[in-house]
Design a protein around this motif. Structure first.
Motif, mmCIF file in Angstrom:
data_model
loop_
_atom_site.group_PDB
_atom_site.id
_atom_site.type_symbol
_atom_site.label_atom_id
_atom_site.label_comp_id
_atom_site.label_asym_id
_atom_site.label_seq_id
_atom_site.Cartn_x
_atom_site.Cartn_y
_atom_site.Cartn_z
ATOM 1 N N ALA A 16 -16.188 -35.973 -49.514
ATOM 2 C CA ALA A 16 -17.101 -34.851 -49.761
ATOM 3 C C ALA A 16 -16.460 -33.499 -49.460
ATOM 4 O O ALA A 16 -17.129 -32.466 -49.498
ATOM 5 C CB ALA A 16 -18.359 -35.028 -48.921
ATOM 6 N N ARG A 17 -15.178 -33.485 -49.189
ATOM 7 C CA ARG A 17 -14.483 -32.275 -48.754
ATOM 8 C C ARG A 17 -14.743 -31.047 -49.619
ATOM 9 O O ARG A 17 -15.021 -29.964 -49.082
ATOM 10 C CB ARG A 17 -12.990 -32.563 -48.654
ATOM 11 N N PRO A 18 -14.667 -31.113 -50.946
ATOM 12 C CA PRO A 18 -14.897 -29.887 -51.740
ATOM 13 C C PRO A 18 -16.292 -29.296 -51.528
ATOM 14 O O PRO A 18 -16.444 -28.078 -51.420
ATOM 15 C CB PRO A 18 -14.714 -30.355 -53.190
ATOM 16 N N VAL A 52 -20.032 -25.403 -48.664
ATOM 17 C CA VAL A 52 -21.164 -25.208 -47.746
ATOM 18 C C VAL A 52 -20.737 -24.347 -46.566
ATOM 19 O O VAL A 52 -21.452 -23.429 -46.153
ATOM 20 C CB VAL A 52 -21.746 -26.557 -47.275
ATOM 21 N N ILE A 53 -19.567 -24.630 -46.019
ATOM 22 C CA ILE A 53 -19.061 -23.837 -44.890
ATOM 23 C C ILE A 53 -18.941 -22.364 -45.287
ATOM 24 O O ILE A 53 -19.399 -21.476 -44.556
ATOM 25 C CB ILE A 53 -17.696 -24.383 -44.405
ATOM 26 N N ALA A 54 -18.347 -22.105 -46.436
ATOM 27 C CA ALA A 54 -18.178 -20.718 -46.890
ATOM 28 C C ALA A 54 -19.531 -20.029 -47.048
ATOM 29 O O ALA A 54 -19.719 -18.896 -46.585
ATOM 30 C CB ALA A 54 -17.412 -20.689 -48.214
ATOM 31 N N ILE A 109 -19.467 -25.936 -59.555
ATOM 32 C CA ILE A 109 -20.608 -26.794 -59.217
ATOM 33 C C ILE A 109 -20.780 -26.928 -57.702
ATOM 34 O O ILE A 109 -21.906 -26.945 -57.200
ATOM 35 C CB ILE A 109 -20.494 -28.184 -59.905
ATOM 36 N N TYR A 110 -19.696 -27.013 -56.956
ATOM 37 C CA TYR A 110 -19.790 -27.137 -55.497
ATOM 38 C C TYR A 110 -20.411 -25.880 -54.885
ATOM 39 O O TYR A 110 -21.232 -25.964 -53.974
ATOM 40 C CB TYR A 110 -18.416 -27.404 -54.874
ATOM 41 N N GLU A 111 -20.001 -24.717 -55.375
ATOM 42 C CA GLU A 111 -20.556 -23.463 -54.868
ATOM 43 C C GLU A 111 -22.040 -23.339 -55.185
ATOM 44 O O GLU A 111 -22.820 -22.862 -54.374
ATOM 45 C CB GLU A 111 -19.779 -22.277 -55.440
ATOM 46 N N ARG A 112 -22.448 -23.794 -56.363
ATOM 47 C CA ARG A 112 -23.873 -23.733 -56.725
ATOM 48 C C ARG A 112 -24.699 -24.683 -55.863
ATOM 49 O O ARG A 112 -25.791 -24.329 -55.401
ATOM 50 C CB ARG A 112 -24.063 -24.039 -58.204
ATOM 51 N N ILE A 113 -24.177 -25.899 -55.636
ATOM 52 C CA ILE A 113 -24.893 -26.849 -54.776
ATOM 53 C C ILE A 113 -24.938 -26.326 -53.345
ATOM 54 O O ILE A 113 -25.971 -26.401 -52.668
ATOM 55 C CB ILE A 113 -24.244 -28.249 -54.844
ATOM 56 N N ALA A 114 -23.828 -25.765 -52.868
ATOM 57 C CA ALA A 114 -23.780 -25.208 -51.516
ATOM 58 C C ALA A 114 -24.800 -24.090 -51.352
ATOM 59 O O ALA A 114 -25.482 -24.000 -50.325
ATOM 60 C CB ALA A 114 -22.380 -24.697 -51.201
#
Length: 141
Positions: free
Chosen positions: A33-35, A40-42, A4-9
């Protein structure tokens, strides 16, 4: 399969911010919000951006509201004034460990701080709007 984090990013970087190669991205986030920040950084690096982060602690906000003078609350942050103009993209992610931490803070103090912070971002917002074709045009009458 992306989490989910990768999709939001992916949505934030490629759709909302439209990060391009050589863009300078500043992320301001809170520690919980670290994950999402890592994702987002990646994604931003995959797009060829330069990325910097400012991590804000919830306790700093609590202490600011408790001890800062009205003048300090109402003034834009010198760091934000300095940094925001140097970046092409800005992302703020707020996540709290304790959603009740600021319930004792009078709304008037919270608004004073938010209004002061807003002035630091006005110039950056108008610059980004122009670069994406959303420049304000005079009203026709």
């Amino acid at each position: 399969m992306k989490n989910i984090y990768e999709r939001i990013a992916n949505l934030l970087v490629n759709y909302s911010l439209r990060v391009k190669t050589n863009d300078k991205l500043l992320i301001k986030a809170s520690l919980p919000a670290r994950p999402l920040v890592q994702a987002v950084i990646a994604e931003a690096y995959r797009q060829g951006a330069f990325v910097d982060c400012l991590i804000d602690l919830q306790e700093k906000t609590e202490l600011m509201y408790r001890y800062a003078s009205d003048e300090t609350l109402a003034a834009p942050s010198p760091l934000e004034n300095f940094v925001v103009g140097a970046y092409d993209c800005f992302l703020m992610i707020t996540a709290e460990d304790n959603i009740f931490a600021l319930t004792e803070v009078p709304p008037k103090r919270q608004m004073a701080y938010l209004n002061g912070s807003l002035s630091a971002f006005q110039g950056a917002l108008s610059r980004v709007a122009k670069s994406h074709g959303f420049a304000r045009t005079p009203a026709r009458g």
